[in-house]
Design an enzyme around this catalytic site. Structure first.
Site, PDB file in Angstrom:
ATOM      1  N   PHE A  11       0.830  -1.199   0.000  1.00 51.54           N
ATOM      2  CA  PHE A  11       0.000   0.000   0.000  1.00 51.54           C
ATOM      3  C   PHE A  11       0.872   1.260   0.000  1.00 51.54           C
ATOM      4  O   PHE A  11       0.576   2.219  -0.681  1.00 51.54           O
ATOM      5  CB  PHE A  11      -0.951  -0.022   1.204  1.00 51.54           C
ATOM      6  CG  PHE A  11      -2.081   0.936   1.090  1.00 51.54           C
ATOM      7  CD1 PHE A  11      -3.177   0.642   0.289  1.00 51.54           C
ATOM      8  CD2 PHE A  11      -2.059   2.143   1.765  1.00 51.54           C
ATOM      9  CE1 PHE A  11      -4.231   1.544   0.172  1.00 51.54           C
ATOM     10  CE2 PHE A  11      -3.110   3.041   1.650  1.00 51.54           C
ATOM     11  CZ  PHE A  11      -4.188   2.742   0.855  1.00 51.54           C
ATOM     12  N   LEU A  43      -4.955  -6.616   5.829  1.00 52.85           N
ATOM     13  CA  LEU A  43      -5.961  -7.589   6.240  1.00 52.85           C
ATOM     14  C   LEU A  43      -5.850  -8.905   5.461  1.00 52.85           C
ATOM     15  O   LEU A  43      -6.273  -9.952   5.954  1.00 52.85           O
ATOM     16  CB  LEU A  43      -7.374  -7.017   6.073  1.00 52.85           C
ATOM     17  CG  LEU A  43      -7.791  -5.989   7.112  1.00 52.85           C
ATOM     18  CD1 LEU A  43      -9.142  -5.390   6.747  1.00 52.85           C
ATOM     19  CD2 LEU A  43      -7.834  -6.601   8.506  1.00 52.85           C
ATOM     20  N   VAL A  67       0.532   0.330   8.221  1.00 49.75           N
ATOM     21  CA  VAL A  67      -0.794   0.871   8.499  1.00 49.75           C
ATOM     22  C   VAL A  67      -0.574   2.187   9.235  1.00 49.75           C
ATOM     23  O   VAL A  67      -0.005   2.207  10.325  1.00 49.75           O
ATOM     24  CB  VAL A  67      -1.635  -0.106   9.359  1.00 49.75           C
ATOM     25  CG1 VAL A  67      -3.034   0.450   9.578  1.00 49.75           C
ATOM     26  CG2 VAL A  67      -1.685  -1.491   8.726  1.00 49.75           C
ATOM     27  N   ILE A  68      -1.010   3.281   8.595  1.00 47.49           N
ATOM     28  CA  ILE A  68      -0.842   4.608   9.185  1.00 47.49           C
ATOM     29  C   ILE A  68      -2.207   5.103   9.660  1.00 47.49           C
ATOM     30  O   ILE A  68      -3.183   5.060   8.907  1.00 47.49           O
ATOM     31  CB  ILE A  68      -0.230   5.599   8.173  1.00 47.49           C
ATOM     32  CG1 ILE A  68       1.164   5.101   7.734  1.00 47.49           C
ATOM     33  CG2 ILE A  68      -0.141   6.998   8.780  1.00 47.49           C
ATOM     34  CD1 ILE A  68       1.814   5.958   6.654  1.00 47.49           C
ATOM     35  N   GLU A  71      -8.133   9.254   9.764  1.00 46.98           N
ATOM     36  CA  GLU A  71      -9.177  10.000  10.457  1.00 46.98           C
ATOM     37  C   GLU A  71     -10.309   9.113  10.955  1.00 46.98           C
ATOM     38  O   GLU A  71     -11.207   9.597  11.645  1.00 46.98           O
ATOM     39  CB  GLU A  71      -9.735  11.069   9.521  1.00 46.98           C
ATOM     40  CG  GLU A  71      -8.703  12.100   9.119  1.00 46.98           C
ATOM     41  CD  GLU A  71      -9.248  13.096   8.108  1.00 46.98           C
ATOM     42  OE1 GLU A  71     -10.448  13.049   7.797  1.00 46.98           O
ATOM     43  OE2 GLU A  71      -8.458  13.919   7.644  1.00 46.98           O
ATOM     44  N   THR A  72     -10.302   7.836  10.603  1.00 48.76           N
ATOM     45  CA  THR A  72     -11.421   6.962  10.967  1.00 48.76           C
ATOM     46  C   THR A  72     -10.943   5.785  11.813  1.00 48.76           C
ATOM     47  O   THR A  72      -9.735   5.573  12.012  1.00 48.76           O
ATOM     48  CB  THR A  72     -12.113   6.403   9.710  1.00 48.76           C
ATOM     49  OG1 THR A  72     -11.219   5.488   9.061  1.00 48.76           O
ATOM     50  CG2 THR A  72     -12.506   7.518   8.756  1.00 48.76           C
ATOM     51  N   HIS A  74     -10.930   2.804  10.983  1.00 46.85           N
ATOM     52  CA  HIS A  74     -10.391   1.753  10.117  1.00 46.85           C
ATOM     53  C   HIS A  74      -8.990   1.314  10.548  1.00 46.85           C
ATOM     54  O   HIS A  74      -8.658   0.139  10.476  1.00 46.85           O
ATOM     55  CB  HIS A  74     -10.387   2.230   8.669  1.00 46.85           C
ATOM     56  CG  HIS A  74     -10.011   1.187   7.678  1.00 46.85           C
ATOM     57  ND1 HIS A  74     -10.793   0.077   7.440  1.00 46.85           N
ATOM     58  CD2 HIS A  74      -8.947   1.080   6.863  1.00 46.85           C
ATOM     59  CE1 HIS A  74     -10.223  -0.671   6.518  1.00 46.85           C
ATOM     60  NE2 HIS A  74      -9.096  -0.076   6.155  1.00 46.85           N
ATOM     61  N   ASN A  98       6.330 -10.824  12.301  1.00 44.39           N
ATOM     62  CA  ASN A  98       5.364  -9.784  11.981  1.00 44.39           C
ATOM     63  C   ASN A  98       6.069  -8.449  11.766  1.00 44.39           C
ATOM     64  O   ASN A  98       6.521  -7.815  12.721  1.00 44.39           O
ATOM     65  CB  ASN A  98       4.313  -9.665  13.088  1.00 44.39           C
ATOM     66  CG  ASN A  98       3.209  -8.695  12.742  1.00 44.39           C
ATOM     67  OD1 ASN A  98       3.298  -7.946  11.784  1.00 44.39           O
ATOM     68  ND2 ASN A  98       2.165  -8.695  13.537  1.00 44.39           N
ATOM     69  N   ARG A 112      11.013   3.536  11.122  1.00 41.51           N
ATOM     70  CA  ARG A 112      10.911   2.109  11.416  1.00 41.51           C
ATOM     71  C   ARG A 112      11.220   1.248  10.200  1.00 41.51           C
ATOM     72  O   ARG A 112      11.748   0.153  10.324  1.00 41.51           O
ATOM     73  CB  ARG A 112       9.526   1.788  11.969  1.00 41.51           C
ATOM     74  CG  ARG A 112       9.393   2.261  13.405  1.00 41.51           C
ATOM     75  CD  ARG A 112       7.939   2.463  13.834  1.00 41.51           C
ATOM     76  NE  ARG A 112       7.869   2.902  15.229  1.00 41.51           N
ATOM     77  CZ  ARG A 112       8.170   4.112  15.660  1.00 41.51           C
ATOM     78  NH1 ARG A 112       8.552   5.039  14.804  1.00 41.51           N
ATOM     79  NH2 ARG A 112       8.081   4.422  16.928  1.00 41.51           N
TER      80      ARG A 112
END
Length: 140
Positions: A11, A43, A67-68, A71-72, A74, A98, A112
């Protein structure tokens, strides 16, 4: 030499490139082979690992993704459910490292991900190697 599968959720390409670079370097330094496959998002990583583990073609796995927080809500779902899925597989005896970063912003992701900084891709690969080695000790 073991055969490792790196499963990446591509992503955020720049961060993934660094994570994969670190993971490959760690696996190669330990004398292990590797292949990289791409899935749509974090996911999907546990499902891909599960399918690949059932195939019997791979000895261990490295999960790579970023995964950043947005605003939600999610973020919490993706971060929590991908980790839960990987942990469930680990509890079933699948050797996994992981390397899915869950961060607040792009600056944290960069620090990171970069192999010359925190090298979380290399760290995940070394965790996968350690779990593979442990599985071999219990099996033998």
């Amino acid at each position: 030499m073991a055969n490792f599968l790196i499963v990446e959720a591509r992503f955020y390409e720049r961060y993934n490139d660094w994570l994969i670079e670190g993971a490959k370097a760690a696996l190669e330094a330990a004398g292990h082979g590797h292949k990289v496959i791409t899935v749509p998002g974090a996911l999907e990583i546990p499902g891909a690992v599960a399918m690949a583990a059932e195939s019997g073609r791979y000895d261990a796995f490295v999960a790579i993704g970023v995964v950043i927080r947005g605003e939600t809500y999610h973020f919490e779902i993706v971060a929590g459910e991908s980790a839960r899925g990987l942990m469930a597989l680990t509890m079933d005896g699948v050797a996994i490292g992981n390397g899915i970063l869950t961060v607040e912003n792009s600056d944290q992701a960069e620090v990171r991900a970069r192999p010359d900084r925190k090298d979380k891709g290399g760290e995940a690969a070394r965790a996968a190697i350690a779990m593979f080695d442990l599985a071999q000790r219990f099996a033998g």
